[in-house]
Design an enzyme around this catalytic site. Structure first.
Site, mmCIF file in Angstrom:
data_model
loop_
_atom_site.group_PDB
_atom_site.id
_atom_site.type_symbol
_atom_site.label_atom_id
_atom_site.label_comp_id
_atom_site.label_asym_id
_atom_site.label_seq_id
_atom_site.Cartn_x
_atom_site.Cartn_y
_atom_site.Cartn_z
ATOM 1 N N LYS A 128 -18.765 33.255 -22.317
ATOM 2 C CA LYS A 128 -19.418 33.023 -23.620
ATOM 3 C C LYS A 128 -20.919 33.325 -23.564
ATOM 4 O O LYS A 128 -21.440 34.008 -24.429
ATOM 5 C CB LYS A 128 -19.257 31.552 -24.065
ATOM 6 C CG LYS A 128 -17.849 31.142 -24.404
ATOM 7 C CD LYS A 128 -17.846 29.745 -25.051
ATOM 8 C CE LYS A 128 -18.400 28.663 -24.137
ATOM 9 N NZ LYS A 128 -17.535 28.339 -22.982
ATOM 10 N N ARG A 168 -17.375 21.973 -30.098
ATOM 11 C CA ARG A 168 -16.474 21.771 -28.966
ATOM 12 C C ARG A 168 -15.436 20.692 -29.242
ATOM 13 O O ARG A 168 -14.621 20.404 -28.362
ATOM 14 C CB ARG A 168 -17.313 21.315 -27.784
ATOM 15 C CG ARG A 168 -17.332 22.229 -26.583
ATOM 16 C CD ARG A 168 -18.297 21.599 -25.622
ATOM 17 N NE ARG A 168 -18.265 22.100 -24.299
ATOM 18 C CZ ARG A 168 -19.025 23.083 -23.823
ATOM 19 N NH1 ARG A 168 -19.827 23.737 -24.618
ATOM 20 N NH2 ARG A 168 -18.973 23.392 -22.555
ATOM 21 N N ARG A 184 -20.747 31.580 -9.945
ATOM 22 C CA ARG A 184 -21.803 31.828 -10.930
ATOM 23 C C ARG A 184 -23.155 31.312 -10.429
ATOM 24 O O ARG A 184 -23.244 30.270 -9.810
ATOM 25 C CB ARG A 184 -21.433 31.110 -12.238
ATOM 26 C CG ARG A 184 -22.575 31.027 -13.243
ATOM 27 C CD ARG A 184 -22.065 30.793 -14.637
ATOM 28 N NE ARG A 184 -21.561 29.449 -14.875
ATOM 29 C CZ ARG A 184 -20.957 29.072 -16.002
ATOM 30 N NH1 ARG A 184 -20.780 29.943 -16.977
ATOM 31 N NH2 ARG A 184 -20.535 27.848 -16.152
ATOM 32 N N ARG A 190 -25.658 25.950 -11.018
ATOM 33 C CA ARG A 190 -25.740 24.795 -11.916
ATOM 34 C C ARG A 190 -25.110 23.574 -11.253
ATOM 35 O O ARG A 190 -24.108 23.700 -10.573
ATOM 36 C CB ARG A 190 -25.006 25.108 -13.223
ATOM 37 C CG ARG A 190 -25.908 25.676 -14.292
ATOM 38 C CD ARG A 190 -25.141 26.193 -15.458
ATOM 39 N NE ARG A 190 -24.084 25.291 -15.914
ATOM 40 C CZ ARG A 190 -23.274 25.544 -16.931
ATOM 41 N NH1 ARG A 190 -23.400 26.676 -17.597
ATOM 42 N NH2 ARG A 190 -22.351 24.690 -17.290
ATOM 43 N N ARG A 221 -13.963 19.880 -16.284
ATOM 44 C CA ARG A 221 -14.389 20.580 -17.502
ATOM 45 C C ARG A 221 -13.241 21.379 -18.127
ATOM 46 O O ARG A 221 -13.132 21.472 -19.348
ATOM 47 C CB ARG A 221 -15.578 21.487 -17.194
ATOM 48 C CG ARG A 221 -16.883 20.694 -17.095
ATOM 49 C CD ARG A 221 -17.947 21.412 -16.291
ATOM 50 N NE ARG A 221 -18.322 22.693 -16.830
ATOM 51 C CZ ARG A 221 -18.814 23.701 -16.110
ATOM 52 N NH1 ARG A 221 -18.970 23.555 -14.813
ATOM 53 N NH2 ARG A 221 -19.151 24.819 -16.685
HETATM 54 P P1 ADP Z 1 -19.691 25.694 -19.954
HETATM 55 O O1 ADP Z 1 -19.230 26.368 -21.206
HETATM 56 O O2 ADP Z 1 -19.734 26.626 -18.797
HETATM 57 O O3 ADP Z 1 -18.971 24.417 -19.635
HETATM 58 P P2 ADP Z 1 -22.170 24.745 -21.239
HETATM 59 O O4 ADP Z 1 -23.506 25.144 -20.759
HETATM 60 O O5 ADP Z 1 -21.741 25.200 -22.557
HETATM 61 O O6 ADP Z 1 -21.192 25.243 -20.089
HETATM 62 O O7 ADP Z 1 -22.052 23.143 -21.196
HETATM 63 C C1 ADP Z 1 -22.399 22.383 -20.078
HETATM 64 C C2 ADP Z 1 -22.190 20.905 -20.368
HETATM 65 O O8 ADP Z 1 -23.064 20.495 -21.450
HETATM 66 C C3 ADP Z 1 -20.786 20.514 -20.847
HETATM 67 O O9 ADP Z 1 -19.911 20.274 -19.769
HETATM 68 C C4 ADP Z 1 -21.081 19.256 -21.668
HETATM 69 O O10 ADP Z 1 -21.297 18.134 -20.829
HETATM 70 C C5 ADP Z 1 -22.417 19.576 -22.321
HETATM 71 N N1 ADP Z 1 -22.242 20.218 -23.654
HETATM 72 C C6 ADP Z 1 -22.664 21.453 -24.026
HETATM 73 N N2 ADP Z 1 -22.344 21.707 -25.300
HETATM 74 C C7 ADP Z 1 -21.695 20.620 -25.759
HETATM 75 C C8 ADP Z 1 -21.086 20.282 -27.000
HETATM 76 N N3 ADP Z 1 -21.075 21.119 -28.053
HETATM 77 N N4 ADP Z 1 -20.499 19.048 -27.110
HETATM 78 C C9 ADP Z 1 -20.493 18.186 -26.081
HETATM 79 N N5 ADP Z 1 -21.034 18.454 -24.884
HETATM 80 C C10 ADP Z 1 -21.629 19.650 -24.711
#
Ligand code: ADP
Ligand code: ZN
Length: 225
Positions: free
Chosen positions: A21, A96, A135, A168, A179
């Site tokens: 993404k 999400r 990554r 990360r 996740r």
């Molecule tokens: P990835 O898609 O690789 O899991 P992100 O950078 O999008 O990574 O998200 C990392 C973390 O940030 C998630 O595991 C969650 O804890 C939090 N997070 C990000 N966006 C949201 C969201 N829209 N709702 C809830 N938690 C979020």
């Protein structure tokens, strides 16, 4: 309809962690001249700043859990009120959950804006785990690398800004499994949600970056300029 309204492009990228993404949002943002809005990046910035919000969010992120909907919707409301979203945006990692999608619909309705596309990127579980654990990211400019298929030119150094790249905190194997499970349970229902609204477009990530990019370009059509 004003001219800027006619040209606006509003996109959501949907898909499990590791599907690409962030990588695809980056070129879409550049090619179509619309800001990439990543709630993950916004949260990581808050964590780095050590704000109250950051401290609160970090507990959830390190555990591979979702940050509560009210916090996320607050961030989204604030970000979508900025002037640079007038010609559209690409949302990466938001919404999400179903409540977040309903919240987004409400925010956009107030702004008199409509979504154009929800693009789901699919990839099988084993490959997701492989991609996430290899990554690396640049903490400075947010560029994303992968040790197996997209390493930086100089080992450990960001091509774009020269900073040292890092893994990360939540890209460890244990957190990744958590996740992925959270994705299946809380985020995957959005696929049907947007399919029912006629917005869903599906692309496959298993044939590599160029093939995925070509499929997305097919949906979005020519660049606006
Ligand atoms: P990835 O898609 O690789 O899991 P992100 O950078 O999008 O990574 O998200 C990392 C973390 O940030 C998630 O595991 C969650 O804890 C939090 N997070 C990000 N966006 C949201 C969201 N829209 N709702 C809830 N938690 C979020
Ligand atoms: Zn960098």
């Amino acid at each position: 309809m004003s001219e800027s309204e006619a040209k606006a492009l509003r996109i959501i990228l949907l898909g499990p962690p590791g599907c690409g993404k962030g990588t695809h949002s980056a070129w879409i943002s550049e090619d179509y001249g619309i800001p990439q809005i990543s709630t993950g990046d916004i949260l990581r910035e808050a964590v780095a700043e050590g704000s109250d919000l950051g401290k609160d969010a970090q507990r959830y992120m390190d555990a591979g859990k979702l940050v509560p909907d009210e916090i996320i919707l607050g961030l989204a409301r604030e970000r979508l009120a900025q002037p640079d979203v007038a010609r559209g945006f690409i949302l990466d990692g938001f919404p999400r959950t179903i409540p977040q999608a309903d919240g987004l619909a409400e925010i956009l309705e107030k702004l008199e804006q409509r979504l154009d596309h929800v693009i789901e990127i699919t990839l099988d579980r084993e490959e997701l785990i492989r991609r996430i654990t290899s990554r690396r990211v640049c903490p400075n400019c947010k560029a994303v690398y992968n040790l197996s298929f997209k390493p930086p030119e100089r080992e450990g150094i960001c091509d774009r800004c020269g900073a040292r790249i890092v893994q990360r905190e939540d890209d460890t194997r244990e957190t990744v499994l958590q996740r992925l499970e959270v994705y299946e349970r809380q985020t995957a229902p959005l696929i049907d949600y947007y399919r029912e609204r006629g917005l869903l477009r599906v692309v496959r990530a298993d044939e590599g970056y160029d093939a995925t990019r070509a499929q997305i370009e097919g949906y979005l059509g020519g660049k606006t300029e």
